[in-house]
Every structure is written in structure tokens, then in C-alpha cells.
Enzyme design. Structure first.
Site, PDB file in Angstrom:
ATOM      1  N   GLU A   1      52.425  89.002  56.235  1.00  0.00           N
ATOM      2  CA  GLU A   1      52.314  90.394  56.672  1.00  0.00           C
ATOM      3  C   GLU A   1      52.819  91.357  55.605  1.00  0.00           C
ATOM      4  O   GLU A   1      53.706  91.020  54.811  1.00  0.00           O
ATOM      5  CB  GLU A   1      53.137  90.608  57.949  1.00  0.00           C
TER       6      GLU A   1
ATOM      7  N   ASP B   1      58.134  87.242  66.094  1.00  0.00           N
ATOM      8  CA  ASP B   1      57.084  87.664  67.008  1.00  0.00           C
ATOM      9  C   ASP B   1      55.718  87.679  66.350  1.00  0.00           C
ATOM     10  O   ASP B   1      55.576  87.938  65.159  1.00  0.00           O
ATOM     11  CB  ASP B   1      57.403  89.070  67.543  1.00  0.00           C
TER      12      ASP B   1
END
Length: 348
Positions: A64, A235
Site C-alpha cells: 500500500e 486491517d
């Protein structure tokens, strides 16, 4: 060969220097300082560019990018999440970050962010706990005793006055590791063998597990009145830690709803399930805890502004210290139009 200008030299904080800097300041002092920086930036939340993190998902994990800017500085973090790495002797999460000057576009800091992310994640939990838990909270249950656990415990001790920590992990070796690392911290530690045992008497429950699946680490019957929960385990879409009944009855607080609704505990709920943004509580725009019996939940997924705060803190702290190296990181020809000429003059 052209000598790089000062602007072309970018301070780089390596893992070794991040550790040295942290010990120089003191781990608990770093936690308190990062809490202050995060609170300062959350107080000006509306100034920041905000976007959900940009993720590249694979069968084994995710990579990410997390960008943001306050108009003067721009920051981003590269971070991965690969739960399978632990079995291969690798870190589940690694990261690095960049801080840049918006006016010139030149980077002003390059830093490791594996350690720094652990520190800022713990500081963010401390911010949430400070504003949402009962003020008399003294006992914490730490569920998931991996890389994040010691940081979480020390942050809540330093910022929120936690005195007792109860630890549980499905791997007893992880709990033994955390107990050993926290020995001498001033915390009263209890190793627990079951979920039921670890939550007994806890004022604050923190879940920090890494599996990328819909897990039910906590069920509703285990959460008593007045408890505050920090659900901060790694998450992603399709990963949760709490039974939806807990989420349904708790007052839910989040960082950035468009990201949390994709990655957080509230992905289990209807798209319009009510949440309150943490920055609104901190600035007095919204209520936090409203009663001693209320169950509050910080559905923390990690947001770019927290990384920005951490990079901003490190950029300030390294000034005048030996805890960084200048890297020749930006091409800097004498004539900005003659990049090729600079290359030619460097020919052996």
C-alpha cells in the site's frame, strides 16, 4: 564532478539510527511526543488532503501507499502486510516513508517506517484511549502478542496511566516474548491462557492480530459495560477481529470513514452504520464517551495523517544529532536544463 547542493542532500534515518534516536529520547517519551504531534495534526484535520490508501492486493498480502499533505509538506508511506512472512522468518509488516517540501517538490526526509509505524500506531491507540476510555481505567487486555503488543502497552502506560496488562495469544511463545520484553517496564503483567481470562477485569481491550480473515477474536458476551476497545490489528478488506454484535452496540469512532468502511470492523455493518470521526471528538465538534457504562470502540485502521505526524516528528528530532545520514538523492546539475551534461561530466 558536481558537488551536490544542500537541497540535493536528503536526510535518511536508517533502522539503526531510528533505534538510536528512540533510545536517546526514551521510548515512553517518544510515545508521549508522538501523541502530541498526532493530536496537533488531528486538530487541523480539515487542512489535509485525504484519500484512502492505495492498495495492491495479492493472494499472500498487500502492498500500500498512504499519501497526504497539509499544503506545506507532503508525506507518504510505503507499507506491506504479509501474514505468511512470519513462518518464513520475515516481518509481517515493513515500511518506509518520505516527507517533501510542497513548494519545491524536493524530498526533505527519507526514513525507515517499520519501527516508526509501530510507534505511531501505539501512539494513535493512546490518543483514542485518552479521549474515549473511562478516566479511571488502569487495566488493559492485550490480545495478540506479536510485533505491536509491547508498543501498545507502553503507549497506554505513558499516555493514559495504565498500570496492569493482561496478555493473551494463541501462541504461548508470543506471550512469553511479550512478558520478557515488558519486564522492568513498571507494568504489572499477567499471562493468560484464554480469551475469557484475559478480558476479566479489563477497562481497555486492545486487539492486534495479523490474520487476513474474518475472525471473531472477541464475542459480545466477553465485553462488559464501560469497556473501551482498540481494534487495531492489521486491517484489510475481508479481515475483522470483533463479532458484529459488539460493533452494533458500541459507540464507534474512526479515523477516515471512506477507508474504515472498506478495511475496518465496520465493513461487517450496513454502509450507513453510524460512526464518529476521532478528530471531531478531539476538537469538541462531537461527543466522545457519554457515560461510564457505554462501550466505546476505536476501529483503527491506520491513516496517512498519523504517518505524516510521525515523519514530521522525526524530521524535527534529528536536527543537530548524529542519528541520520545525508544521501545524494536528488539530481542537481549546475544548470537545471542540463541534466545530460551533468551525466556526461561524470563519465570515467
Amino acid at each position: 564532478m558536481t558537488t551536490p547542493s544542500k537541497l540535493a542532500l536528503v536526510p535518511f534515518v536508517s533502522v539503526d539510527n531510528m533505534m538510536r534516536l528512540t533510545h536517546h529520547i526514551g521510548i515512553e517519551n517518544v510515545m508521549r511526543d508522538l501523541t502530541d504531534y498526532i493530536e496537533d495534526d488531528f486538530a487541523r484535520w480539515e487542512m489535509f488532503d485525504k484519500t484512502p490508501r492505495v492498495g495492491s492486493h495479492s493472494e499472500v498480502g498487500v502492498i500500500e501507499l498512504m499519501p497526504t499533505s497539509d499544503g506545506e509538506l507532503y508525506g507518504f508511506k510505503y507499507v506491506n502486510g504479509h501474514p505468511k512472512n512470519m513462518k518464513e522468518g520475515l516481518q509481517t509488516v515493513t515500511g518506509f516513508g518520505v516527507l517533501a517540501d510542497v513548494y519545491s517538490g524536493y524530498p526533505v526526509l527519507l526514513s525507515e517506517m517499520t519501527l516508526l509505524t509501530a510507534l505511531r500506531t501505539a501512539a494513535t491507540s493512546a490518543v483514542a484511549t485518552k479521549h474515549l476510555a473511562r478516566k479511571d481505567s488502569k487495566t488493559m487486555a492485550m490480545i495478540g502478542n506479536g510485533s505491536q503488543s509491547e508498543f501498545q502497552c507502553l503507549a497506554l502506560k505513558a499516555v493514559c496511566g495504565i498500570e496492569n496488562v493482561r496478555l493473551f495469544d494463541i501462541d504461548p511463545a508470543a506471550t512469553a516474548k511479550a512478558m520478557a520484553n515488558l519486564a522492568g517496564s513498571g507494568l504489572k503483567l499477567t499471562a493468560c491462557k484464554t480469551i475469557e481470562e484475559v478480558v476479566s477485569g479489563a477497562d481497555v481491550i486492545t486487539t492486534a492480530t495479523a490474520d487476513k480473515d474474518m475472525q471473531t477474536i472477541l464475542t459480545d458476551n466477553l465485553v462488559g459495560a464501560g469497556v473501551h476497545i482498540n481494534a487495531i490489528g492489521g486491517d484489510c478488506p475481508g479481515k475483522t477481529e470483533l463479532h458484529r454484535d459488539i460493533v452494533a452496540r458500541a459507540s464507534v469512532f474512526v479515523e477516515y470513514p471512506p477507508q474504515t468502511r472498506i478495511e475496518g470492523e465496520i465493513q461487517q455493518m450496513d454502509p450507513d452504520h453510524p460512526v464518529t470521526e476521532l478528530w471531531q471528538v478531539m476538537t469538541g465538534k462531537a461527543d466522545g464517551r457519554r457515560s461510564a457504562s457505554e462501550v466505546t470502540l476505536f476501529d483503527g485502521v491506520g491513516f496517512a495523517i498519523e504517518d505524516f505526524s510521525a515523519l514530521r516528528y522525526v524530521h524535527q528530532q534529528i536536527k543537530g544529532t548524529p542519528f541520520y545520514k545525508d544521501l545524494d538523492f536528488v539530481a542537481d546539475p549546475d544548470d537545471p536544463r542540463d541534466l545530460f551534461g551533468m551525466l556526461q561530466r561524470a563519465k570515467p
